[in-house]
Design a protein around this motif. Sequence first.
Motif, mmCIF file in Angstrom:
data_model
loop_
_atom_site.group_PDB
_atom_site.id
_atom_site.type_symbol
_atom_site.label_atom_id
_atom_site.label_comp_id
_atom_site.label_asym_id
_atom_site.label_seq_id
_atom_site.Cartn_x
_atom_site.Cartn_y
_atom_site.Cartn_z
ATOM 1 N N ARG A 63 0.833 -1.205 0.000
ATOM 2 C CA ARG A 63 0.000 0.000 0.000
ATOM 3 C C ARG A 63 0.873 1.263 0.000
ATOM 4 N N ARG A 64 1.911 1.247 0.837
ATOM 5 C CA ARG A 64 2.810 2.390 0.954
ATOM 6 C C ARG A 64 3.537 2.654 -0.373
ATOM 7 N N ILE A 65 4.046 1.594 -0.986
ATOM 8 C CA ILE A 65 4.787 1.751 -2.247
ATOM 9 C C ILE A 65 3.868 2.201 -3.373
ATOM 10 N N LEU A 66 2.683 1.593 -3.470
ATOM 11 C CA LEU A 66 1.757 1.987 -4.534
ATOM 12 C C LEU A 66 1.347 3.452 -4.398
ATOM 13 N N GLN A 67 1.200 3.923 -3.168
ATOM 14 C CA GLN A 67 0.819 5.319 -2.960
ATOM 15 C C GLN A 67 1.975 6.263 -3.299
#
Length: 146
Positions: A63-67
């Motif tokens: 989630r962190r990387i995609l954001q």
Amino acid sequence: MDDLHVAPGPGAPRGLVVPASELVEQFSRSSGPGGQGVNTADSRVQLSLDLATTTALDDVQRRRILQRLAPRLTGSVLTIAASEHRAQLDNRLAARRRMADLLREAVVPVAPRRPTRPTRGSQRRRLDAKAQRSETKRARRRPFSD
């Protein structure tokens, strides 16, 4: 090539290991100098990783990387291109190094901002400086005459 190893750091205390089977490498002709082999050597490398399906990330990291990397993604695929070297192997290593650095930076959690207040001394110094500046400007005025 081998699996992509991302060094440990904040957000990934044990590091990350992206299996080689999840990395897609494509080769094409690189622009720039190359001498006689310029038209025949496919030295430019594009390294791609689908972040939505990779087994290297847990849900929080994903989630962190995609954001964080949303502007760089095509769908959920992160693509890194490397063509600064004349040798394909050097470009492959450069692309892997760049992808590892990018993933390591993107997985770091955001540090919460803790609001602070100015200290009593800094408030006093600010007010003293304002008073001094005011006095300087007041001294420049024309004298008041009756």
